[in-house]
Design a protein around this motif. Structure first.
Motif, PDB file in Angstrom:
ATOM      1  N   VAL A  48       0.873  -1.189   0.000  1.00 43.27           N
ATOM      2  CA  VAL A  48       0.000   0.000   0.000  1.00 43.27           C
ATOM      3  C   VAL A  48       0.905   1.233   0.000  1.00 43.27           C
ATOM      4  N   LEU A  49       0.740   2.073  -1.037  1.00 43.79           N
ATOM      5  CA  LEU A  49       1.617   3.253  -1.139  1.00 43.79           C
ATOM      6  C   LEU A  49       1.078   4.397  -0.278  1.00 43.79           C
TER       7      LEU A  49
ATOM      8  N   VAL B 242       6.691   5.439   2.587  1.00 44.50           N
ATOM      9  CA  VAL B 242       6.349   5.358   1.164  1.00 44.50           C
ATOM     10  C   VAL B 242       5.424   4.161   0.960  1.00 44.50           C
ATOM     11  N   ALA B 243       5.644   3.105   1.732  1.00 48.01           N
ATOM     12  CA  ALA B 243       4.822   1.912   1.536  1.00 48.01           C
ATOM     13  C   ALA B 243       4.705   1.099   2.809  1.00 48.01           C
ATOM     14  N   LYS B 244       3.530   0.493   2.943  1.00 49.24           N
ATOM     15  CA  LYS B 244       3.328  -0.514   3.987  1.00 49.24           C
ATOM     16  C   LYS B 244       3.270  -1.857   3.260  1.00 49.24           C
ATOM     17  N   ILE B 245       4.096  -2.794   3.700  1.00 54.25           N
ATOM     18  CA  ILE B 245       4.162  -4.087   3.007  1.00 54.25           C
ATOM     19  C   ILE B 245       3.681  -5.151   3.988  1.00 54.25           C
ATOM     20  N   THR B 246       2.632  -5.854   3.599  1.00 53.03           N
ATOM     21  CA  THR B 246       2.092  -6.915   4.459  1.00 53.03           C
ATOM     22  C   THR B 246       2.303  -8.255   3.776  1.00 53.03           C
ATOM     23  N   LEU B 247       2.885  -9.189   4.513  1.00 52.22           N
ATOM     24  CA  LEU B 247       3.202 -10.496   3.932  1.00 52.22           C
ATOM     25  C   LEU B 247       2.146 -11.538   4.314  1.00 52.22           C
ATOM     26  N   THR B 248       1.794 -12.356   3.351  1.00 52.15           N
ATOM     27  CA  THR B 248       0.937 -13.512   3.634  1.00 52.15           C
ATOM     28  C   THR B 248       1.650 -14.735   3.091  1.00 52.15           C
ATOM     29  N   LYS B 249       1.769 -15.746   3.940  1.00 56.59           N
ATOM     30  CA  LYS B 249       2.489 -16.957   3.510  1.00 56.59           C
ATOM     31  C   LYS B 249       1.661 -17.685   2.442  1.00 56.59           C
TER      32      LYS B 249
END
Ligand SMILES: Cc1cc2nc3c(=O)[nH]c(=O)nc-3n(C[C@H](O)[C@H](O)[C@H](O)COP(=O)(O)O)c2cc1C
Length: 393
Positions: free
Chosen positions: A126-127, A147-154
């Protein structure tokens, strides 16, 4: 008489050997080049946290002036991390509005995304999750707003076709072969863009090749005549192995394709006699080499965005990384001679001209690059230790 000749000859040999040893030692021949460690495929495996593993791929991305202006903040939620622009790694003279710095955030994010596929993480990016920057307080905003939120999903790891190409050097500043892109290859490159607010344009006809080559040379001539810009570049030039290991960002002789024994000779000479690399010599070499490479360029590519918002700048960086990786998969390499796209006063006329010739009204050319098949391999450039990017470590 014969003995005297032998002594003189031996003395000359000893002097030459000592002089060569001094040059090689000054160039750093015995130093271990830690600054290329991140390019090893095993590098990311040193870290347990998948967020760091992915960031360890992000740092391989192309980035303006090799400043690597990235900061990572790890969230308490172990699936989340944030990317910030590093306000202490800016090049304000060539990039007064930090547009290239924003493109550089995008190049990083796309490498993270591609690495995620291979390692088995879907990356939801998400920028500007906390809103866009306050342009009146840019550096402050960079520090406060991600600048960005990075969410990881396995997820199941995928066999990503682009993954292996991340480990190749991103930029090749040499002459290219004459081979042009086939229409299928053009289609493939254009198809990597699915965003209606961005366009990829590819030029291979004689007239545009000439016109665009002239823009690249003109840009190099203007830029290299500006003292404050030369000073900025010179401040980030790492002249030998010791400096490269100390800073791990900025320019070095590898940027001009210098490798092997010549690298140490050049570095040793520049370290011992810095005037070899003086402003006038560097400017002459830069303009001449730009002319030589544009004379050996079969194609130019542009990434154009509808407006020039921070989000579009970041997105065009993501597209640039995708373009690099896809072009590599087709056997092509590239170099962006960005000078005519830079926003300082002296470049204004060329900036306006290239925009009025090539960009629809009010749109912005974010990237302008030469593309072709390589005539020579290029070395990997410096990269920072990924842990140095982690904020508050
Ligand atoms: C926004 C942007 C602007 C760039 N401008 C130039 C340029 O004007 N000339 C050039 O030779 N390389 C340019 N580059 C390439 C970088 O210098 C290069 O990515 C960086 O030095 C790291 O080297 P590498 O790409 O080989 O890993 C640019 C890259 C980006 C992302």
């Amino acid at each position: 008489m014969k003995n005297r000749m032998i002594i003189i000859l031996l003395s000359i040999v000893v002097i030459l050997l000592v002089a060569s040893a001094i040059v090689f030692i000054a160039g750093g021949i015995f130093s271990n080049p830690k600054y290329v460690e991140p390019w090893k495929k095993s590098y990311s495996k040193k870290f347990d946290d998948p967020r760091i593993q992915l960031a360890a791929h992000g740092i391989l991305a192309a980035n303006g002036h090799n400043m690597q202006p990235w900061k990572i903040k790890l969230d308490a939620d172990k699936d989340v991390f944030y990317l910030f622009a590093d306000s202490e790694h800016l090049t304000k003279e060539v990039d007064p509005f930090a547009r290239q710095t924003m493109i550089t955030q995008g190049t990083f994010l796309e490498y993270v995304r591609v690495a995620g596929e291979k390692l088995g993480y879907e990356t939801n990016i998400v920028l500007f999750p906390d809103g866009e920057y306050d342009e009146q307080n840019l550096a402050g905003s960079m520090n406060n707003k991600p600048v960005a939120k990075i969410t990881l999903t396995k997820v199941e790891p995928k066999n990503s076709v682009l993954y292996d190409f991340m480990f190749l050097p991103d930029t090749n500043r040499a002459a290219y072969q004459k081979t042009q892109l086939t229409s299928d290859q053009i289609k493939q490159l254009i198809a990597i863009n699915t965003d209606k607010d961005m366009t990829i344009k590819i030029f291979q006809d004689k007239e545009n090749i000439k016109k665009l080559g002239n823009y690249a040379v003109k840009g190099a001539e203007i830029e290299s005549s500006i003292h404050r810009i030369n000073q900025e570049s010179s401040n980030i030039f790492r002249s030998n192995e010791y400096k490269k290991n100390k800073y791990r960002y900025g320019f070095s002789v590898e940027g001009q394709g210098t490798t092997g024994i010549m690298k140490y000779v050049m570095q040793g000479l520049i370290t011992l006699v810095p005037s070899i690399n003086n402003e006038k010599n560097s400017a002459d070499i830069y303009v001449k080499s730009t002319q030589m490479v544009v004379d050996n360029t079969p194609a130019y590519v542009m990434i154009i965005t509808k407006d020039n918002s921070r989000i579009e700048q970041v997105k065009s960086g993501m597209l640039y990384s995708r373009l690099i990786l896809t072009a590599h998969s087709l056997g092509f390499v590239m170099q962006p001679p960005s000078q005519v796209l830079e926003e300082y006063t002296e470049m204004k006329e060329q900036y306006n001209k290239i925009h009025s010739n090539y960009a629809p009204k009010d749109s912005t050319i974010q990237m302008f690059l030469r593309m072709g098949k390589p005539t020579q391999e290029f070395p990997q450039s410096m990269r920072r230790d990924v842990m140095d990017l982690v904020d508050g470590k």
